[in-house]
Design a protein around this motif. Sequence first.
Motif, PDB file in Angstrom:
ATOM      1  N   HIS A 135       0.866  -1.173   0.000  1.00 53.79           N
ATOM      2  CA  HIS A 135       0.000   0.000   0.000  1.00 53.79           C
ATOM      3  C   HIS A 135       0.910   1.233   0.000  1.00 53.79           C
ATOM      4  N   LYS A 136       0.353   2.361  -0.212  1.00 56.74           N
ATOM      5  CA  LYS A 136       1.054   3.654  -0.149  1.00 56.74           C
ATOM      6  C   LYS A 136       2.344   3.599  -0.997  1.00 56.74           C
ATOM      7  N   ALA A 137       3.475   4.083  -0.474  1.00 53.40           N
ATOM      8  CA  ALA A 137       4.698   4.147  -1.286  1.00 53.40           C
ATOM      9  C   ALA A 137       5.369   2.787  -1.440  1.00 53.40           C
ATOM     10  N   SER A 138       4.730   1.711  -0.968  1.00 54.70           N
ATOM     11  CA  SER A 138       5.305   0.372  -1.123  1.00 54.70           C
ATOM     12  C   SER A 138       4.906  -0.297  -2.434  1.00 54.70           C
ATOM     13  N   GLY A 139       4.042   0.336  -3.220  1.00 53.40           N
ATOM     14  CA  GLY A 139       3.810  -0.262  -4.527  1.00 53.40           C
ATOM     15  C   GLY A 139       2.426  -0.090  -5.101  1.00 53.40           C
ATOM     16  N   LEU A 140       2.287  -0.670  -6.296  1.00 54.35           N
ATOM     17  CA  LEU A 140       1.036  -0.645  -7.054  1.00 54.35           C
ATOM     18  C   LEU A 140       0.824  -2.030  -7.630  1.00 54.35           C
ATOM     19  N   GLY A 141      -0.398  -2.569  -7.522  1.00 56.94           N
ATOM     20  CA  GLY A 141      -0.687  -3.874  -8.115  1.00 56.94           C
ATOM     21  C   GLY A 141      -0.258  -5.012  -7.204  1.00 56.94           C
ATOM     22  N   LYS A 142      -0.561  -6.227  -7.630  1.00 52.43           N
ATOM     23  CA  LYS A 142      -0.301  -7.409  -6.796  1.00 52.43           C
ATOM     24  C   LYS A 142       0.479  -8.464  -7.570  1.00 52.43           C
ATOM     25  N   GLU A 143       1.291  -9.222  -6.816  1.00 48.24           N
ATOM     26  CA  GLU A 143       1.916 -10.437  -7.340  1.00 48.24           C
ATOM     27  C   GLU A 143       1.394 -11.597  -6.504  1.00 48.24           C
ATOM     28  N   LEU A 144       1.505 -12.799  -7.038  1.00 47.40           N
ATOM     29  CA  LEU A 144       1.033 -14.041  -6.403  1.00 47.40           C
ATOM     30  C   LEU A 144      -0.506 -14.066  -6.334  1.00 47.40           C
ATOM     31  N   GLY A 145      -1.014 -15.260  -6.058  1.00 45.59           N
ATOM     32  CA  GLY A 145      -2.463 -15.462  -6.036  1.00 45.59           C
ATOM     33  C   GLY A 145      -3.035 -15.356  -7.447  1.00 45.59           C
ATOM     34  N   PRO A 146      -4.331 -15.693  -7.592  1.00 47.75           N
ATOM     35  CA  PRO A 146      -4.971 -15.533  -8.906  1.00 47.75           C
ATOM     36  C   PRO A 146      -4.928 -14.074  -9.357  1.00 47.75           C
ATOM     37  N   GLU A 147      -4.914 -13.149  -8.390  1.00 53.54           N
ATOM     38  CA  GLU A 147      -4.867 -11.720  -8.720  1.00 53.54           C
ATOM     39  C   GLU A 147      -3.570 -11.375  -9.450  1.00 53.54           C
ATOM     40  N   GLY A 148      -2.473 -12.108  -9.116  1.00 57.56           N
ATOM     41  CA  GLY A 148      -1.195 -11.864  -9.783  1.00 57.56           C
ATOM     42  C   GLY A 148      -1.249 -12.254 -11.257  1.00 57.56           C
ATOM     43  N   LEU A 149      -2.109 -13.216 -11.605  1.00 59.81           N
ATOM     44  CA  LEU A 149      -2.275 -13.611 -13.014  1.00 59.81           C
ATOM     45  C   LEU A 149      -3.038 -12.533 -13.782  1.00 59.81           C
ATOM     46  N   ASP A 150      -4.032 -11.950 -13.127  1.00 59.87           N
ATOM     47  CA  ASP A 150      -4.854 -10.936 -13.798  1.00 59.87           C
ATOM     48  C   ASP A 150      -4.013  -9.738 -14.260  1.00 59.87           C
ATOM     49  N   GLU A 151      -2.875  -9.512 -13.608  1.00 59.12           N
ATOM     50  CA  GLU A 151      -2.016  -8.365 -13.967  1.00 59.12           C
ATOM     51  C   GLU A 151      -1.375  -8.548 -15.350  1.00 59.12           C
ATOM     52  N   TYR A 152      -1.475  -9.766 -15.930  1.00 57.90           N
ATOM     53  CA  TYR A 152      -0.845 -10.036 -17.234  1.00 57.90           C
ATOM     54  C   TYR A 152      -1.891 -10.317 -18.318  1.00 57.90           C
ATOM     55  N   VAL A 153      -3.141  -9.976 -18.016  1.00 58.47           N
ATOM     56  CA  VAL A 153      -4.248 -10.345 -18.893  1.00 58.47           C
ATOM     57  C   VAL A 153      -5.008  -9.093 -19.333  1.00 58.47           C
ATOM     58  N   ASN A 154      -5.383  -9.067 -20.605  1.00 65.15           N
ATOM     59  CA  ASN A 154      -6.297  -8.052 -21.127  1.00 65.15           C
ATOM     60  C   ASN A 154      -7.654  -8.701 -21.318  1.00 65.15           C
ATOM     61  N   LEU A 155      -8.710  -8.076 -20.849  1.00 67.76           N
ATOM     62  CA  LEU A 155     -10.046  -8.634 -21.059  1.00 67.76           C
ATOM     63  C   LEU A 155     -10.653  -8.028 -22.327  1.00 67.76           C
ATOM     64  N   THR A 156     -11.186  -8.892 -23.193  1.00 72.64           N
ATOM     65  CA  THR A 156     -11.811  -8.436 -24.430  1.00 72.64           C
ATOM     66  C   THR A 156     -13.244  -8.977 -24.471  1.00 72.64           C
ATOM     67  N   SER A 157     -14.199  -8.113 -24.714  1.00 72.16           N
ATOM     68  CA  SER A 157     -15.598  -8.561 -24.799  1.00 72.16           C
ATOM     69  C   SER A 157     -16.012  -8.718 -26.258  1.00 72.16           C
ATOM     70  N   LEU A 158     -16.495  -9.908 -26.584  1.00 70.88           N
ATOM     71  CA  LEU A 158     -16.944 -10.193 -27.953  1.00 70.88           C
ATOM     72  C   LEU A 158     -18.465 -10.330 -27.906  1.00 70.88           C
ATOM     73  N   PHE A 159     -19.181  -9.510 -28.694  1.00 68.90           N
ATOM     74  CA  PHE A 159     -20.653  -9.531 -28.691  1.00 68.90           C
ATOM     75  C   PHE A 159     -21.143 -10.502 -29.767  1.00 68.90           C
ATOM     76  N   LEU A 160     -21.941 -11.479 -29.371  1.00 69.41           N
ATOM     77  CA  LEU A 160     -22.468 -12.472 -30.319  1.00 69.41           C
ATOM     78  C   LEU A 160     -23.996 -12.504 -30.244  1.00 69.41           C
ATOM     79  N   PRO A 161     -24.669 -11.709 -31.097  1.00 70.67           N
ATOM     80  CA  PRO A 161     -26.139 -11.726 -31.068  1.00 70.67           C
ATOM     81  C   PRO A 161     -26.680 -13.069 -31.585  1.00 70.67           C
ATOM     82  N   THR A 162     -27.817 -13.487 -31.072  1.00 72.02           N
ATOM     83  CA  THR A 162     -28.409 -14.750 -31.546  1.00 72.02           C
ATOM     84  C   THR A 162     -29.119 -14.506 -32.871  1.00 72.02           C
ATOM     85  N   GLY A 163     -29.258 -15.540 -33.646  1.00 71.41           N
ATOM     86  CA  GLY A 163     -29.992 -15.466 -34.892  1.00 71.41           C
ATOM     87  C   GLY A 163     -29.203 -14.808 -36.014  1.00 71.41           C
TER      88      GLY A 163
END
Length: 479
Positions: free
Chosen positions: A451-479
């Motif tokens: 926290h504070k001046a000790s850093g930004l973001g997280k390492e380890l845990g599933p949260e540490g994986l999210d730091e290397y991922v971009n989320l993309t939303s693909l819209f697929l209408p039915t029909g």
Amino acid sequence: MSQSFYAGGAHIAVAPGTPSLSVVNPATERPLGTIPDCAAAEIDTAVGAAQSALLGAWGRSSGDERASAMERFANAMLERSNEIAVAVSQQNGMPLALSAAANAISAAASLQYYAGLARTVPPAEVRPALSFAGNIVVRRQPLGVVATIVPWNYPQGLAFMKIAPALAAGCAIVLKPSPETSLDTGLIADAAEEAGLPPGVLNIVTGGRETGSYLVTHPGVHKVAFTGSTAAGRVIAAQCGQALKPVTLELGGKSAALVLDDADMEATLGGLGFLSFANAGQSCFLNSRIIVARSRYEEMVDGLITLARSFVLGDPTDEATTMGPLITAAQRERVEGYVRGALADGASIATGGRRPQHLERGWFYEPTVAIDVDNRSTLAQEEVFGPVVAVIAADNDDDAVAMANDSEFGLGGTVWSTDRDRADSVARQVKTGTIGVNMWTLDPAAPFGGHKASGLGKELGPEGLDEYVNLTSLFLPTG
Ligand code: NAD
């Protein structure tokens, strides 16, 4: 790795005229070897190799395929564990047992943990849309080329807290180790090759601050994962801000051990032997402020004096050694300056506060206990990065929490008490990234970060994986 760098699965000679940096054993003050101070030509090649790897099979790999490669990589690191432990000890003065645990073994644990997530976290999630008839496919995509910049104090453990989630996410990496601890990275390259990691997935460039800076601002780098000083972290954050580049920063600390009036003193001292002095105090998580109930103050100081005097200083590759030297002559002078400043600010030195008389060579410094320290003084506010603890008396639990929180930093910390509920309640009030009751450790499942001046973001845990991922939303209408 002398006079070459590692890119695209090959050791490549550096450009003619590239300067060398010498690597010195801090216990003997003797040179161990040289490394190239890589610049634009080498970094461009390494980033280019990483980009090519993402365009090849690695870019199309499944989570299972990446997990298998990571498990092989973990095994290859473990096979080299002894060799790596000695290589790191010789460069940074870390006692051998700690070097084994904190380098190859820690690296393998991160690889195995994130291999598990690579197998089990689905690459996409389908959600029913709310604004149209159809579905939204939320895809997890790798961020791309990751620049990984690490310090010398726990070089491989810290590097793999970034490399492992980056590999699991499907990224490619350019690692820049600290110039003090670069000689061991040849063993990382060997392990990656033995594991069959495709060429270009992991690249290594050596050098100092300029090398790091060029890498951070390289347009082919999509994310920066940095561990180091808060001062360098601020510069890197500004550069990444300018480029709108994602960045994680694991920075300095001034963590507190809160010793309540009902603490088991023997257990407390047993824990603080590591938590307040690990790696000659050159540890980001160090409990370098010991905030103790006034009624237990004398007892705490007596115990800390005995503890400090119990360390065996000497050659870190000797198994009897429990504390090695500081990393450089300059770092020892910095520590000495803090001790002089503490005396000028009204503190006393209960033990230590000088160079050991029996060691003629090496940048050793005696484990030091500073008492009657004011929590607002420089010694209690700044990161010393040496074996110096500041002991501070607290009137009650609220006073202890207020002093723990009166800090620019917020990285680790501990609460020591025989009353679990009371300790839990105190721990929850400390503004810090991770805190333990009667213990503290790194756990692969626990997000770690300041926290504070000790850093930004997280390492380890599933949260540490999210730091290397971009989320993309693909819209697929039915029909
Ligand atoms: P440092 O910031 O001087 O260097 C760390 C790394 O960054 C080195 O590889 C260095 O060459 C590189 N570097 C330095 N300036 C740079 C810049 N402007 N751009 C790009 N790269 C740059 O730190 P250090 O003295 O090697 O390490 C000690 C510091 O690291 C301490 O403050 C310690 O608390 C911190 N640390 C934090 C954690 C954590 O997880 N929070 C863990 C270990 C160490």
